[in-house]
Design a protein around this motif. Structure first.
Motif, PDB file in Angstrom:
ATOM      1  N   PRO A 185      41.743  44.836  52.684  1.00  0.00           N
ATOM      2  CA  PRO A 185      40.596  44.241  53.378  1.00  0.00           C
ATOM      3  C   PRO A 185      39.764  43.267  52.547  1.00  0.00           C
ATOM      4  O   PRO A 185      39.012  42.488  53.120  1.00  0.00           O
ATOM      5  CB  PRO A 185      39.755  45.459  53.784  1.00  0.00           C
ATOM      6  N   ASP A 186      39.914  43.304  51.215  1.00  0.00           N
ATOM      7  CA  ASP A 186      39.121  42.338  50.432  1.00  0.00           C
ATOM      8  C   ASP A 186      39.980  41.171  49.946  1.00  0.00           C
ATOM      9  O   ASP A 186      39.677  40.551  48.932  1.00  0.00           O
ATOM     10  CB  ASP A 186      38.354  43.006  49.277  1.00  0.00           C
ATOM     11  N   GLU A 226      42.651  33.806  49.887  1.00  0.00           N
ATOM     12  CA  GLU A 226      43.071  34.389  48.612  1.00  0.00           C
ATOM     13  C   GLU A 226      44.435  35.061  48.660  1.00  0.00           C
ATOM     14  O   GLU A 226      44.937  35.519  47.643  1.00  0.00           O
ATOM     15  CB  GLU A 226      42.029  35.424  48.136  1.00  0.00           C
ATOM     16  N   GLY A 246      36.554  32.863  43.034  1.00  0.00           N
ATOM     17  CA  GLY A 246      37.247  33.054  44.311  1.00  0.00           C
ATOM     18  C   GLY A 246      36.377  33.728  45.359  1.00  0.00           C
ATOM     19  O   GLY A 246      35.146  33.832  45.200  1.00  0.00           O
ATOM     20  N   GLN A 247      37.034  34.148  46.425  1.00  0.00           N
ATOM     21  CA  GLN A 247      36.322  34.744  47.567  1.00  0.00           C
ATOM     22  C   GLN A 247      37.057  35.985  48.063  1.00  0.00           C
ATOM     23  O   GLN A 247      37.642  35.985  49.129  1.00  0.00           O
ATOM     24  CB  GLN A 247      36.216  33.728  48.711  1.00  0.00           C
ATOM     25  N   TYR A 248      37.026  37.049  47.294  1.00  0.00           N
ATOM     26  CA  TYR A 248      37.733  38.274  47.661  1.00  0.00           C
ATOM     27  C   TYR A 248      36.799  39.155  48.490  1.00  0.00           C
ATOM     28  O   TYR A 248      36.125  40.028  47.956  1.00  0.00           O
ATOM     29  CB  TYR A 248      38.216  38.997  46.405  1.00  0.00           C
ATOM     30  N   ILE A 249      36.769  38.852  49.772  1.00  0.00           N
ATOM     31  CA  ILE A 249      35.775  39.473  50.628  1.00  0.00           C
ATOM     32  C   ILE A 249      36.398  39.696  52.008  1.00  0.00           C
ATOM     33  O   ILE A 249      37.391  39.071  52.338  1.00  0.00           O
ATOM     34  CB  ILE A 249      34.528  38.542  50.687  1.00  0.00           C
ATOM     35  N   SER A 250      35.806  40.578  52.794  1.00  0.00           N
ATOM     36  CA  SER A 250      36.402  40.870  54.100  1.00  0.00           C
ATOM     37  C   SER A 250      36.360  39.634  54.986  1.00  0.00           C
ATOM     38  O   SER A 250      35.462  38.793  54.886  1.00  0.00           O
ATOM     39  CB  SER A 250      35.658  42.022  54.778  1.00  0.00           C
ATOM     40  N   GLU A 251      37.338  39.546  55.884  1.00  0.00           N
ATOM     41  CA  GLU A 251      37.403  38.433  56.833  1.00  0.00           C
ATOM     42  C   GLU A 251      36.096  38.307  57.614  1.00  0.00           C
ATOM     43  O   GLU A 251      35.651  37.191  57.919  1.00  0.00           O
ATOM     44  CB  GLU A 251      38.600  38.647  57.768  1.00  0.00           C
ATOM     45  N   MET A 282      33.840  35.799  55.991  1.00  0.00           N
ATOM     46  CA  MET A 282      34.321  34.486  55.535  1.00  0.00           C
ATOM     47  C   MET A 282      33.593  33.307  56.192  1.00  0.00           C
ATOM     48  O   MET A 282      33.174  32.377  55.507  1.00  0.00           O
ATOM     49  CB  MET A 282      35.837  34.367  55.760  1.00  0.00           C
ATOM     50  N   ILE A 299      39.613  42.433  40.257  1.00  0.00           N
ATOM     51  CA  ILE A 299      39.078  41.831  41.487  1.00  0.00           C
ATOM     52  C   ILE A 299      38.108  42.828  42.100  1.00  0.00           C
ATOM     53  O   ILE A 299      38.502  43.934  42.478  1.00  0.00           O
ATOM     54  CB  ILE A 299      40.216  41.534  42.496  1.00  0.00           C
ATOM     55  N   PHE A 300      36.854  42.449  42.172  1.00  0.00           N
ATOM     56  CA  PHE A 300      35.862  43.380  42.694  1.00  0.00           C
ATOM     57  C   PHE A 300      34.609  42.592  43.082  1.00  0.00           C
ATOM     58  O   PHE A 300      34.311  41.564  42.487  1.00  0.00           O
ATOM     59  CB  PHE A 300      35.541  44.434  41.619  1.00  0.00           C
ATOM     60  N   LYS A 347      37.227  37.432  41.149  1.00  0.00           N
ATOM     61  CA  LYS A 347      38.128  37.802  40.061  1.00  0.00           C
ATOM     62  C   LYS A 347      37.366  37.551  38.777  1.00  0.00           C
ATOM     63  O   LYS A 347      36.872  36.452  38.538  1.00  0.00           O
ATOM     64  CB  LYS A 347      39.414  36.971  40.101  1.00  0.00           C
TER      65      LYS A 347
END
Lengths: 262, 395
Positions: free
Chosen positions: A127-128, A133, B12-17, B20, B277-278, B282
């Motif tokens: 989900p993330d 990405e 980056g953008q490691y996030i839920s849809e 976005m 990644i958190f 990143k």
């Protein structure tokens, strides 16, 4: 593996699939093994196995607490792999992993997906890791024939077609804003989203987040290709612990009946 | 590659849809706003008239003479309204939120400084405000909880995980993903998904813009080093940014080592973290062999975070900035030293930077100068330091 996922939908008379979720290692990994087999027996078409993460930011309290319990009980990614290997001796039910990007990244993409292929994991849900990405992970997962599941949300709007066009396996349609968890009412009108998806792809789409009873499952599967249920199952584990197996079986059976009515 | 907001491999953008489109809109709104003279003039007017900028660059003569070596300057972000650098970013983001038609601000806070600054700006601009703060921190920084409530904000004590800054970020993100229509997440550091690391850096870069002009005016030359504390890294990136091209200026970020980098009770990410990644990015994180985020520790609630902003991870990777660990003990000594020597009580966060400056001041000659960013004032920490020293304070 994507054929295997597609077949999990097609094999049912109405072409709809019932997809379940369980947090691995809650209350312990042997129980998870038992629960997975019970869900498969009860008619779950696809089972998502959640690999616990310390900070599951997409989860509501039910699954978050399950993550905490599982990590306290000593669950690790390797123990989940071993458990799935054992499941494979008994069942060929379609299996996916649901976890957070860091666990897979840190394990090493190649190493992780090699193991997935060895034990017959068809897909991962992360989900993330949004569309922008996904390449770093999907480019590796596909080498090992593991689908990277794309998610669309009520806020995706103009992004739905772009996401759906590249989707593999199935499309995870998030029913509501916010985190996972049981909702008495799913208020989002999902039909336009499903419509946009159908314009660009035949990949099946299933709806998740908030579904907890057969009526909701029937309704959601009615407007899509399937229903996904997580928190309602994890809540049974929370209540009955190791003894949850028969209760999960009954629940999954009744939910599957709902989906088949759709 | 579709990924945006990269600093080398970091970001980056490691996030839920779900979030976005909101992030894309925020980026578009920011890019328009920063080139809109009316936005810039409103921002500058609030920074100057309301927050009290420019902040002073103060020559710490006694400290310089006492330590022997560099001429030491203090960039006095502690003198800003609300007592820290956090207000610079909050004014900027609140104006952006208004521009996007939002009526509600949410924010995470560690020490409470960012929460107080957000609550303050929300009060000023007539916006609703809700703050997420780890329960552990609501105890460590009880005074700031009361301040936020006084300013009209609702404070949610977060009881998951380690009940500190990381968990406050988790809950603020969850809240935002359930409600974006009227709500802006006023992220407090140069972390999270793009565009936050860039937006927050730009709003904080006023620190080094002023400091560079001020030091040139006072000394006629650039400093030999700029020293700042680093948790997520917003005051440090603000203090570094306009010196990055000045290759002879050493940039030194001071991480919270807690009880030492060889113990588990540390929050020094560059020293002990690995790539991960958190929280949408990143970057480097304190984590175990399976990628579970580690519980971290520092006496300073504001630096008690298991990650670091992606631009810092990048500056570290290319060797442009240097990151050093500073322990609780060293920070507390520096807290007391600056109070005694200059009559300035620094935040325990900023005290980490003071501590490292005390260590290296002698390495410089008397014709060199260094700048320490005093990111906040230490009133909020007095009770905690008293406890640390075993002094029993009564109301």
């Amino acid at each position: 593996m994507t054929d295997k996922i597609l077949n999990s939908f097609k094999k049912n008379p109405n072409g709809k699939a019932f997809i379940t979720f369980i947090t691995a290692g809650d209350p312990d990994i042997d129980s998870t093994y038992d629960f997975i087999l019970k869900m498969a027996d009860a008619g779950a078409d696809i089972i998502e196995i959640g690999i616990p993460f310390s900070d599951p930011v997409a989860e509501g309290p039910v699954i978050q607490n399950a993550n905490v319990r599982a990590l306290k009980a000593g669950i690790t990614t390797d123990k989940v792999f071993e458990m799935v290997k054992k499941v494979r001796e008994k069942s060929d039910v379609t299996l996916c992993f649901m976890t957070y990007a860091n666990l897979i990244f840190h394990y090493g993409y190649d190493k992780f997906f090699t193991k997935c292929q060895e034990i017959g994991i068809s897909a991962v849900i992360v989900p993330d890791m949004p569309y922008e990405e996904k390449e770093e992970m999907e480019s590796v997962s596909l080498k090992y024939d593991v689908a990277f599941i794309s998610m669309v949300a009520p806020t995706s709007e103009d992004r739905v077609r772009m996401i759906a066009r590249e989707a593999k396996g199935f499309i995870y349609v998030v029913s509501s804003m916010g985190v996972t968890g049981v909702r008495s009412d799913i208020s989002t009108d999902l039909k336009p989203i499903i419509g946009h998806i159908r314009e660009v792809t035949d990949t099946p789409c299933a709806i998740g987040f908030g579904i907890s009873n057969p009526e909701q499952a029937e309704k959601m599967a009615g407007i899509s290709d399937g229903a996904i249920v997580g928190s309602a199952i994890v809540r049974i584990v929370e209540k009955y612990g190791k003894e949850a197996g028969p209760y999960i079986y009954d629940f999954v059976k009744s939910m599957k009946e709902g989906v088949l009515k759709a | 590659m579709n990924s945006k907001g990269r600093f080398g491999e970091f970001g980056g953008q490691y996030i839920s849809e779900t979030l976005m489109n909101e992030l894309i809109r925020l980026e578009e709104c920011y890019n328009e706003a920063k080139n809109d003279p009316s936005f810039v003039s409103e921002l500058n007017s609030l920074l100057n008239e309301y927050a009290g900028r420019p902040s002073r660059l103060y020559f710490a003569q006694k400290m310089s003479e006492d330590l022997g070596g560099a001429r030491i300057y203090l960039k006095r972000e502690d003198l800003n309204h609300t007592g820290s650098h956090k207000i610079n970013n909050c004014i900027g983001q609140a104006l952006l939120a208004k521009r996007m038609g939002k009526t509600r601000l949410i924010a995470e806070t560690g020490a409470g400084q960012h929460g107080v600054a957000t609550a303050t700006v929300a009060a000023l601009l007539g916006m609703e405000c809700e703050i997420f703060m780890g329960k552990e921190d609501t105890i460590r920084q009880a005074l700031n909880v009361y301040r936020m409530e006084l300013l009209g904000a609702k404070v949610n004590a977060v009881t998951t995980g380690t009940m500190t800054l990381k968990d406050a970020v988790n809950d603020a993100m969850k809240e935002w993903s359930s409600r974006t229509a009227d709500t802006h997440y006023c992220l407090g550091s140069v972390m999270g998904p793009h565009p936050f690391p860039t937006i927050v850096r730009d709003f904080q870069s006023v620190i080094s813009k002023e400091a560079r002009e001020q030091i040139l005016e006072k000394e006629g030359k650039l400093p030999a080093a700029v020293i700042a504390c680093v948790g997520g890294g917003s005051n440090a990136i603000g203090a570094f940014y306009n010196f990055i091209e000045d290759k002879d200026v050493r940039l030194i970020g001071c991480e919270a080592a807690g009880k030492g980098v060889d113990t588990y009770e540390t929050a020094a990410t560059i020293a002990t973290g690995t790539l991960g990644i958190f929280h949408g990015m990143k970057s480097l994180f304190c984590q175990n062999e399976y990628g579970q985020i580690a519980p971290v520790y520092s006496i300073s609630a504001g630096l008690d975070y298991p990650g670091i902003g992606p631009e810092h991870a990048y500056l570290n990777s290319i060797g442009r900035a240097q990151y050093v660990p500073v322990t609780d003990d060293e920070a507390v000594e520096a807290f007391e030293y600056l109070s005694r020597t200059e009559g300035i009580i620094p935040a325990i966060e900023s005290s980490h930077a003071v501590a490292y400056a005390m260590k290296i001041a002698k390495e410089f000659s008397k014709d060199q100068c260094i700048i320490i960013n005093i990111s906040g004032r230490g009133d909020k920490d007095v009770a905690a330091i008293a406890r640390y020293r075993g002094v029993d304070l009564h109301d």
